[in-house]
Every structure is written in C-alpha cells, then in structure tokens.
Write a protein that holds these residues in place. Structure first.
Motif, short mmCIF file in Angstrom:
data_model
loop_
_atom_site.label_atom_id
_atom_site.label_comp_id
_atom_site.label_asym_id
_atom_site.label_seq_id
_atom_site.Cartn_x
_atom_site.Cartn_y
_atom_site.Cartn_z
N GLU A 98 3.19 -13.86 2.70
CA GLU A 98 2.49 -12.84 3.50
C GLU A 98 3.48 -11.88 4.15
N HIS A 122 4.04 -9.49 1.45
CA HIS A 122 2.88 -8.61 1.27
C HIS A 122 2.86 -7.53 2.35
N GLU A 129 -2.17 -14.59 -3.88
CA GLU A 129 -3.42 -14.94 -3.19
C GLU A 129 -4.17 -16.03 -3.95
N GLY A 179 -6.42 -11.02 1.66
CA GLY A 179 -5.65 -12.09 2.27
C GLY A 179 -6.36 -12.82 3.38
FE LIG Z 1 -1.54 -11.61 1.49
#
Ligand SMILES: [Fe+2]
Ligand SMILES: [Fe+2]
Length: 506
Positions: free
Chosen positions: A332, A335, A412, A247
C-alpha cells in the motif's frame, strides 16, 4: 466492458486460497444478473438541497413532507430545499419492488424467507442494467420505526429523500432523532454517497457548519455530514467529496479517513511518467483529482493494515497471516507513491500526503468487531478493489496507466486472498451464532456496496480509467455477484467441511 474471465480467475484464486473447490459453490459466472443483494437499491443522490440560502442561516419557511398515503412524514422541507425532522413518525415498511420469480439467472435468495438478516426482508427481482442484462434476485430490508434500526440509527421513511430506494431504510448516522434534540431546533437530514456507501442520516444544523446546501460547495462536492470528516468536525455539515476507491479503506465509524493532500515531492515515484501531452486539459484535471483521492486512500490503507495486524495478534493469528499483513502494508505504501506520482504528473505540481489524523481510530479486538470490519473493508472492499483494477487494466489506452492498474490488481488480489484466509481463520471453530453474524455482515456490506456511487465527475472517459457512476456501480455489482457472494456462500455454508489449521496455507 468487464473481463468476466478475469473475474472468474479472481474468484478461483480466492477459492484456492481458501482450499475450496470451485465446484462446491453453486454459482456460475455466466449468471448474467445485474445486482447482488440489494439489487435495485441503487442510490445516487447527494444532499436534498437544491438551492442556497447562504451558509447556516437556518430554515426559512417550511412545508410538511407528506408520505405517499397523504399522512405527515414528520419531516419539514425548508425553502432552500433542506429537510429537518420535527417528529419521529412510523414508516410504512412495505417494499415496493417486484418479488423474485425464481426463474432468474442468478439468485442470492428465492423467497422472502431467505431474507432474515434484519426485519422486513424481501427477496426482490431485478432486471439488470445496460451493462449486464440478465435478471437476478437479492435481499433488501426495510424498517417501520427507529427502534428496529438499533442504537444510533433512525428509520428514514420512503419518500422523504430522493435516493432511488422505494422503501423505508435504516440510516447509519443519527446525531439527533428530532428537532428537539438540537440547540438550533433543526435536526437536518443528510443523504450522501461517499463513494463506498450511501450515507443517510440526521445531524443537528449549527452555526459552525461550513455549508448548508450543495450550492455553498465547489463543484464536485456536496453539503453533507459524515461519521468522520476530513474537512470539518464530525457530525457537522461540511462540503464532502466522494472518497472511496481501490483498496482497503481506513474506516472509522463507517467513513473512510484519509490525510489531506500537501505540497511535497518525496511520495512521487520517478519512474511513473504517464502521457500528459495528448490529454484534453479537462481530462487531465479530472485525472489529477481522481488520483489525488486514490493516493490518499492507498496511503490510509497502510494504517488500516497496521490496525489489522494488531487485531490479528490479539486474536492469536498464525505467522503466515501476520507476514502477509505486513507485506500488504508495504504494497500500500507503493500504491500510494504510484498514486501521488500520477496525481502530481497530471496536476503538474507536487502532491503528497500531509499528516494522517488518527484521533478516535478505535483498536477493537472483540472477535465480532474484527469480523465485521474484515468483511466490510477487506472481503468486500478489497475484492471489489481487485476487480476494479483488473477491469481498468484492460480498458486504459496509456501503457503506463495500464501497467499501474495491472500491478495494483495483482497486489489487491493478494490482499483479497489474505482477507478471505483471515476470515476462515476467525471462523474456525466458531459457533453457529457467530457464523450467522458473519452472514448478516456480508448481507449488509453487499447491499451497501451494490449502489451506484454518486460520483459527480466533470469528465467520464473509459480510455483513461475515469468511469461513470453507472459503470462503476455495474462493475462492483458484477464483482459482488461473481466473486464476493459465491466465496461468502462457500465459506459460510452450514454444511461446510470442518476447517483445520493445517489448511491455512492452502
Ligand atoms: Fe492498494
Ligand atoms: Fe489493498
């Protein structure tokens, strides 16, 4: 190990996002060469120390370090193995590596004349490695003195620290230039790979340092100084761990900043239930540590995208880029929840983030600063992240882990596409000087990311996604060569077709 067709699809998706034809790019996925720019510059050492003298007791003894030609390097090695710089001595800028032959399967350059991003460029040949056996060519750069490295950098002569690089190179960290700059009289050298980049540099040793040598630190961490530290004061020596994974990192002065872990349950996604019963205890512990680091990076990516959104607004970005940046930040968050869930399951205790220290996080809206960080963090960082997740998704045995990696890879890949579309927006109408700046930024970022990360994992197990330093390095170089470099070349080619704003949704 890697699914090369998957990498091809990643490249094609970015080309499609840019509205470019794959044929326009002269590169082939079957190139087979091992490294992108900087091939052969793999560097995996941690600090130079090899024994403990206990805390910050200062340098005992001292032996001048001689260069290969027998002259004094200006550096002194203490009895505990630490090194400090007594005097700034000119370095030999010779790059002792085989020149590109021109017959290699993949070439980022064909002669030294192609390597002009910095002084002393050389186009070198690399034979490849055990993963990707094909030969390749790439630019590397040396230095002769501190002045050539620019402000706040120093030239560390070849042979002073062992880092597998057989030429003198600029360091990104220079808190001091020689011992005379330090109250302790000791301008210490650090050479540490934080997982993203080899961080070589100089900083004053001090009583407030929390370590002096690696032996002062727990297994898996090294005594080093980073531009920013999550465990101590910036510019001091602390026990640091590799801190770079999938990331977009929140880079501050070249180092990834993350929030320390804390005991909390609200970041744990309930539906993430990996197999923990059949795992060897050592593997389970290693997975808990790895996912704690990954989750912290994913968590910090939210802040990175928040900063990115503000920069986009300052530079007049179109709505689709702002919308995509907001969506990416939300990805994110998810994630991070997945990462903390896995870390908690493997550790068998709740793990989540504590407060993220945003002190000193710059919000620079200068076009070149934004371009530089976009190229380093996103065009290179997120494209590598997508490639790593793609490879891991096809490698792990546990279907829960496989689904996690596949989902992260999908997200991603979208983030990487956003990065490249943003780059195209920023370069629309840019003068040749700015485009040259962008090419140089790619050269630097690709060279830095080409090194094997110096991950010191207690356990390496492909079937749970714990790759070795060499495996990760090979995977990253393949992504750099097959995806990042061709996309950068296609976008930055001097003969590129004019870009119009209507293409931004292509
Ligand atoms: Fe990520
Ligand atoms: Fe991302």
């Amino acid at each position: 190990m890697h699914d090369r067709l998957a990498f091809l699809s990643l490249r094609l998706s970015i080309f499609a996002a840019l509205g470019l034809s794959a044929i326009a790019c002269g590169s082939t996925v079957d190139g087979g060469g091992e490294g992108g720019a900087g091939s052969g510059a793999s560097s995996s050492t941690s600090t130079s120390s090899s024994s403990s003298s206990g805390g910050s007791s200062g340098c005992v003894g001292g032996t001048p370090i001689l260069l290969a030609d027998g002259t004094d390097s200006g550096y002194i090695r203490c009895d505990d193995g630490t090194i400090h710089r007594a005097a700034a001595v000119a370095c030999d800028p010779t790059i002792q590596a085989a020149a590109c032959e021109g017959t290699e399967m993949y070439k980022d350059c064909t002669s030294d004349a192609d390597c002009t991003a910095k002084p002393h460029g050389k186009c070198i040949h690399h034979d490849g490695n055990f993963e990707v056996p094909g030969p390749s060519c790439g630019c590397v750069y040396s230095c002769a003195n501190d002045a050539e490295c620019g402000a706040d950098s120093v030239c560390v002569c070849q042979g002073v620290v062992e880092n597998d690089v057989s030429w003198s190179r600029c360091s990104a960290i220079a808190k001091c230039a020689t011992d005379a700059d330090c109250a302790s009289g000791e301008c210490g050298i650090t050479s540490f790979n934080d997982g993203c980049f080899q961080q070589i540099g100089l900083a004053c040793r001090a009583d407030t340092d929390t370590c002096r040598v690696d032996a002062d630190c727990m297994a898996g961490s090294s005594c080093a100084t980073l531009p920013y530290s999550t465990v101590g004061e910036a510019g001091t020596f602390n026990c640091e761990t590799q801190n770079c994974a999938i990331g977009r990192p929140l880079l501050v002065a070249g180092a990834a900043r993350t929030a320390p872990a804390s005991n909390r349950v609200d970041w744990i996604l309930a539906e993430i239930t990996p197999d923990t019963e059949t795992l060897d205890p050592a593997v389970r512990t290693a997975l808990a540590e790895a996912w704690t680091e990954i989750a912290a990076l994913e968590h910090a990516s939210v802040a990175s995208f928040a900063r990115f959104t503000l920069q986009l607004m300052a530079l007049g970005a179109p709505p689709e880029l702002l919308f995509a940046a907001q969506q990416a930040a939300a990805d994110e968050v998810e994630h991070a929840r997945v990462g903390y869930a896995l870390a908690s399951r493997y550790a068998d205790r709740p793990i989540g983030p504590s407060k993220l220290d945003l002190t000193g996080v710059p919000l620079d809206t200068d076009l070149r600063v934004v371009l530089g960080s976009l190229i380093e963090e996103a065009c290179v960082g997120e494209t590598i992240g997508a490639a790593e997740a793609l490879a891991l998704a096809g490698m792990v045995r546990d279907p829960v882990l496989g689904q996690v990696h596949a989902r992260i890879a999908e997200d991603e890949q979208r983030h990487a596409e956003l990065a490249w579309r943003t780059l195209r927006f920023l370069l629309a109408g840019a003068d040749e000087d700015t485009r040259r700046f962008a090419r140089a930024a790619f050269d630097r970022a690709i060279e830095a990311a080409s090194a094997d990360p110096s991950i010191r994992r207690a356990v390496v197990a492909e079937d749970v996604g714990l790759l070795s330093s060499k495996q990760l390095g090979a995977l990253r170089r393949q992504a750099l060569r097959d995806v990042v470099r061709p996309c950068a070349d296609a976008l930055l080619a001097p003969v590129a077709a004019p870009i119009v704003s209507a293409d931004l949704n292509a």
